[in-house]
Design a protein around this motif. Structure first.
Motif, PDB file in Angstrom:
ATOM      1  N   GLY A 220     -26.112  25.302  55.213  1.00  0.00           N
ATOM      2  CA  GLY A 220     -25.566  25.319  53.869  1.00  0.00           C
ATOM      3  C   GLY A 220     -24.153  24.779  53.839  1.00  0.00           C
ATOM      4  N   PHE A 221     -23.741  24.425  52.654  1.00  0.00           N
ATOM      5  CA  PHE A 221     -22.426  23.825  52.424  1.00  0.00           C
ATOM      6  C   PHE A 221     -21.788  24.548  51.245  1.00  0.00           C
ATOM      7  CE2 PHE A 221     -20.157  20.875  49.608  1.00  0.00           C
ATOM      8  CZ  PHE A 221     -19.142  20.414  50.441  1.00  0.00           C
ATOM      9  N   GLY A 222     -20.547  24.995  51.440  1.00  0.00           N
ATOM     10  CA  GLY A 222     -19.818  25.636  50.349  1.00  0.00           C
ATOM     11  C   GLY A 222     -18.439  25.023  50.212  1.00  0.00           C
ATOM     12  N   ILE A 223     -17.971  24.880  48.987  1.00  0.00           N
ATOM     13  CA  ILE A 223     -16.662  24.280  48.750  1.00  0.00           C
ATOM     14  C   ILE A 223     -15.901  25.063  47.692  1.00  0.00           C
ATOM     15  CG2 ILE A 223     -17.588  22.658  47.029  1.00  0.00           C
ATOM     16  CD1 ILE A 223     -15.445  20.635  48.080  1.00  0.00           C
ATOM     17  N   ARG A 224     -14.611  25.255  47.922  1.00  0.00           N
ATOM     18  CA  ARG A 224     -13.745  25.833  46.891  1.00  0.00           C
ATOM     19  C   ARG A 224     -12.657  24.814  46.574  1.00  0.00           C
ATOM     20  NH1 ARG A 224      -9.834  30.441  49.644  1.00  0.00           N
ATOM     21  NH2 ARG A 224      -9.239  29.193  51.472  1.00  0.00           N
ATOM     22  N   ILE A 225     -12.319  24.758  45.309  1.00  0.00           N
ATOM     23  CA  ILE A 225     -11.378  23.747  44.804  1.00  0.00           C
ATOM     24  C   ILE A 225     -10.344  24.429  43.934  1.00  0.00           C
ATOM     25  CG2 ILE A 225     -11.149  21.710  43.313  1.00  0.00           C
ATOM     26  CD1 ILE A 225     -13.968  20.913  44.192  1.00  0.00           C
ATOM     27  N   ASN A 226      -9.070  24.110  44.170  1.00  0.00           N
ATOM     28  CA  ASN A 226      -7.989  24.674  43.374  1.00  0.00           C
ATOM     29  C   ASN A 226      -7.449  23.612  42.430  1.00  0.00           C
ATOM     30  OD1 ASN A 226      -4.880  25.345  42.984  1.00  0.00           O
ATOM     31  ND2 ASN A 226      -5.923  27.262  43.496  1.00  0.00           N
ATOM     32  N   ARG A 227      -7.555  23.906  41.158  1.00  0.00           N
ATOM     33  CA  ARG A 227      -7.089  22.972  40.126  1.00  0.00           C
ATOM     34  C   ARG A 227      -6.271  23.761  39.114  1.00  0.00           C
ATOM     35  NH1 ARG A 227     -11.077  19.164  36.406  1.00  0.00           N
ATOM     36  NH2 ARG A 227      -9.519  17.561  35.897  1.00  0.00           N
ATOM     37  N   GLU A 228      -5.068  23.326  38.866  1.00  0.00           N
ATOM     38  CA  GLU A 228      -4.149  24.037  37.975  1.00  0.00           C
ATOM     39  C   GLU A 228      -3.989  25.486  38.414  1.00  0.00           C
ATOM     40  OE1 GLU A 228      -5.625  23.454  34.048  1.00  0.00           O
ATOM     41  OE2 GLU A 228      -5.098  21.322  33.997  1.00  0.00           O
ATOM     42  N   ASN A 229      -3.921  25.663  39.739  1.00  0.00           N
ATOM     43  CA  ASN A 229      -3.684  26.961  40.389  1.00  0.00           C
ATOM     44  C   ASN A 229      -4.834  27.960  40.229  1.00  0.00           C
ATOM     45  OD1 ASN A 229      -1.187  26.219  41.445  1.00  0.00           O
ATOM     46  ND2 ASN A 229      -0.110  26.848  39.573  1.00  0.00           N
ATOM     47  N   ARG A 230      -5.982  27.510  39.744  1.00  0.00           N
ATOM     48  CA  ARG A 230      -7.165  28.382  39.689  1.00  0.00           C
ATOM     49  C   ARG A 230      -8.248  27.805  40.604  1.00  0.00           C
ATOM     50  NH1 ARG A 230      -7.374  32.448  36.023  1.00  0.00           N
ATOM     51  NH2 ARG A 230      -5.696  32.496  34.458  1.00  0.00           N
ATOM     52  N   THR A 231      -8.971  28.717  41.258  1.00  0.00           N
ATOM     53  CA  THR A 231      -9.922  28.291  42.284  1.00  0.00           C
ATOM     54  C   THR A 231     -11.360  28.460  41.819  1.00  0.00           C
ATOM     55  OG1 THR A 231      -8.373  28.920  44.024  1.00  0.00           O
ATOM     56  CG2 THR A 231     -10.670  28.646  44.665  1.00  0.00           C
ATOM     57  N   GLY A 232     -12.120  27.379  41.945  1.00  0.00           N
ATOM     58  CA  GLY A 232     -13.546  27.406  41.666  1.00  0.00           C
ATOM     59  C   GLY A 232     -14.337  27.259  42.952  1.00  0.00           C
ATOM     60  N   PHE A 233     -15.568  27.724  42.941  1.00  0.00           N
ATOM     61  CA  PHE A 233     -16.378  27.736  44.163  1.00  0.00           C
ATOM     62  C   PHE A 233     -17.834  27.457  43.826  1.00  0.00           C
ATOM     63  CE2 PHE A 233     -19.229  30.320  46.870  1.00  0.00           C
ATOM     64  CZ  PHE A 233     -19.034  29.659  48.073  1.00  0.00           C
ATOM     65  N   SER A 234     -18.498  26.737  44.740  1.00  0.00           N
ATOM     66  CA  SER A 234     -19.930  26.502  44.612  1.00  0.00           C
ATOM     67  C   SER A 234     -20.503  26.229  45.994  1.00  0.00           C
ATOM     68  CB  SER A 234     -20.220  25.316  43.686  1.00  0.00           C
ATOM     69  OG  SER A 234     -21.620  25.176  43.477  1.00  0.00           O
ATOM     70  N   TYR A 235     -21.809  26.420  46.134  1.00  0.00           N
ATOM     71  CA  TYR A 235     -22.454  26.167  47.427  1.00  0.00           C
ATOM     72  C   TYR A 235     -23.882  25.675  47.212  1.00  0.00           C
ATOM     73  CZ  TYR A 235     -25.131  30.517  46.955  1.00  0.00           C
ATOM     74  OH  TYR A 235     -25.996  31.499  46.533  1.00  0.00           O
ATOM     75  N   THR A 236     -24.442  25.130  48.276  1.00  0.00           N
ATOM     76  CA  THR A 236     -25.809  24.635  48.219  1.00  0.00           C
ATOM     77  C   THR A 236     -26.439  24.678  49.603  1.00  0.00           C
ATOM     78  OG1 THR A 236     -27.205  22.740  47.615  1.00  0.00           O
ATOM     79  CG2 THR A 236     -25.080  22.250  48.617  1.00  0.00           C
ATOM     80  N   ASN A 237     -27.757  24.813  49.646  1.00  0.00           N
ATOM     81  CA  ASN A 237     -28.504  24.679  50.897  1.00  0.00           C
ATOM     82  C   ASN A 237     -28.941  23.236  51.126  1.00  0.00           C
ATOM     83  OD1 ASN A 237     -29.531  27.748  49.949  1.00  0.00           O
ATOM     84  ND2 ASN A 237     -28.922  27.514  52.075  1.00  0.00           N
ATOM     85  N   GLU A 238     -28.794  22.411  50.094  1.00  0.00           N
ATOM     86  CA  GLU A 238     -29.156  21.008  50.202  1.00  0.00           C
ATOM     87  C   GLU A 238     -27.902  20.223  50.569  1.00  0.00           C
ATOM     88  OE1 GLU A 238     -30.973  19.813  46.573  1.00  0.00           O
ATOM     89  OE2 GLU A 238     -32.443  21.440  46.596  1.00  0.00           O
TER      90      GLU A 238
END
Length: 430
Positions: A45-63
């Protein structure tokens, strides 16, 4: 992978980091003395978190080929995420790997034969016993990438064996007990059967005990459950929320000078070791308590910023989860006396092996109260039999402030390395 991420990263992104985890496992299961299942599974699996305008979003996938959509989902989640102003590390290195090439020699047929022999040996002593067993081998790879140029990975391996049994006494009393081991490579764990046989043998004689204060020895497995109450107060999360009894007490002497507790990511032979944490911060041995003094708290980047502390390299993270502070390997420094020396000095006391209901205790304050699932009475320095229908209670924080003895003998239980712990006066309710 970095190229695929940066192709879809828009302007205004402050930072990102991504983790890719892949692995293969082969679990073998026995139930009620018989082979129950064999399976093999692979997962990535692959997961990524991204900080934009000091707020963090997150998502992941098995693909893992679908990196682009996963990045876009993480960006869309930024406006709903926590405010986080920390900076990611720009350097990460792999000083070692929690991996042993011997794991490739794991052979299912050999493991089954060994398991069947263990079950046969226990059955030869206790024919009516019911035995469950689990054997597992796994390998994996962890890779971490971030926007500051970090791109590191390491291999990991795991071998585990757990053995549990249920034996009904002639009076109808059921004795249930278990043992387990975890290693980096396939290991001879046949000695676990002798430990279980010995536990049952010592439990066959039932002794009575009156309510009162008794000397109590907690073996490493039981001691570890109580130490977990103290350790939970050293998490940056509980400190920041103000629920830790140690919040604001850094540098204070809270416990006995005989109590030193560390978190060690380099524990020899432990499959739970790591070279760096889930955010790329180097993992290192840290003192939580040193000679009774509160030294530091574990944290990840988020809670190090909130608490104004340096990162400790304790971020735990899978591909499907955000980082959070977690211990690598709790270790309590041993004492000078052996278990045999400690028990030989007890005129009348208890060895508390297993608890039931400890999870209902007030873990925040250190209070514990539980039924003793398996406990032995000690008379004149020797175990004389099992005590039943009694409870044990106390406060582990207060106990670790007072008079106690830790053994020189230590055992690694899961990720923890612990001695036997002796307390001269613990409340027992019959």
């Amino acid at each position: 992978m970095r190229d695929m991420i940066e192709k879809v990263i828009p302007e205004g992104v402050k930072w990102y980091d991504a983790v890719h985890v892949s692995g293969k496992s082969t679990p073998v299961s026995f139930k009620n003395n018989r082979l129950y299942s064999i399976s093999e599974s692979e997962n990535s699996g692959f997961g990524i978190r991204i900080n934009r305008e000091n707020r963090t979003g997150f998502s992941y996938t098995n693909e893992t080929g679908n990196v682009s959509d996963t990045v876009k989902r993480a960006i869309a989640m930024c406006s709903y995420g926590d405010v986080e102003n920390f900076t990611l590390p720009e350097n990460a290195s792999v000083t070692f790997e929690p991996y042993d090439d011997e794991i490739t020699k794991f052979n299912v047929s050999d493991e089954i034969k060994c398991a069947e022999k263990m079950i046969e040996d226990i059955n030869s002593v206790y024919p009516q016993i019911s035995i469950d067993m689990g054997i597992s081998s796994s390998t994996g790879t962890v890779r971490l990438i971030n926007s500051r140029g970090v791109d590191v990975s390491y291999r990991e391996s795991y071998y585990g064996l757990s053995l549990s049994c249920s034996y009904v006494m002639p009076d109808g009393t059921r004795i249930e007990t278990w043992e387990s081991r975890s290693e980096l490579k396939p290991s001879d764990c046949s000695g676990l059967k002798d430990i279980l046989i010995d536990k049952i043998e010592k439990a066959l004689t039932v002794e009575k005990i009156d309510s009162g204060l008794y000397p109590v020895i907690f073996p490493p497995q039981a001691f570890g459950r109580l130490i977990g109450f103290i350790a939970s107060g050293f998490s940056g999360v509980s400190v920041w929320k103000g629920v830790s009894p140690f919040a604001g007490k850094k540098g204070e002497k809270i416990f006995s000078e005989a109590f030193t507790m560390t978190d060690n990511p380099y524990m020899e032979g432990s499959p739970y070791s790591v070279p760096f944490d889930g955010e790329g911060v180097a993992a290192s041995k840290i003192f939580l308590i040193k000679n009774g003094v509160v030294e530091t708290f574990i944290n990840d980047l988020k809670y190090s910023e909130r608490l104004g502390l340096a990162p400790t390299g304790n971020a735990s993270r899978g591909y499907s989860s955000l980082p959070s502070p977690s211990f690598h390997g709790i270790a309590v420094e041993p004492g000078e006396k052996s278990f045999k020396e400690i028990i030989s000095g007890i005129d009348r006391g208890i060895v508390a092996e297993q608890f039931i209901g400890l999870g209902q205790s007030n873990t925040i304050t250190g209070d514990f109260s539980a039924n003793m699932d398996l406990a032995y009475i000690v008379e004149n320095g020797k175990i004389r039999g099992r005590v039943k229908d009694c409870m044990i209670s106390g406060n582990i924080i207060e106990l670790m402030k007072g008079d106690f003895t830790l053994s020189v003998d230590v055992e690694r239980r899961g990720s923890s390395l612990l001695p036997y712990a002796y307390f001269p006066a613990v409340s027992i309710t019959a």
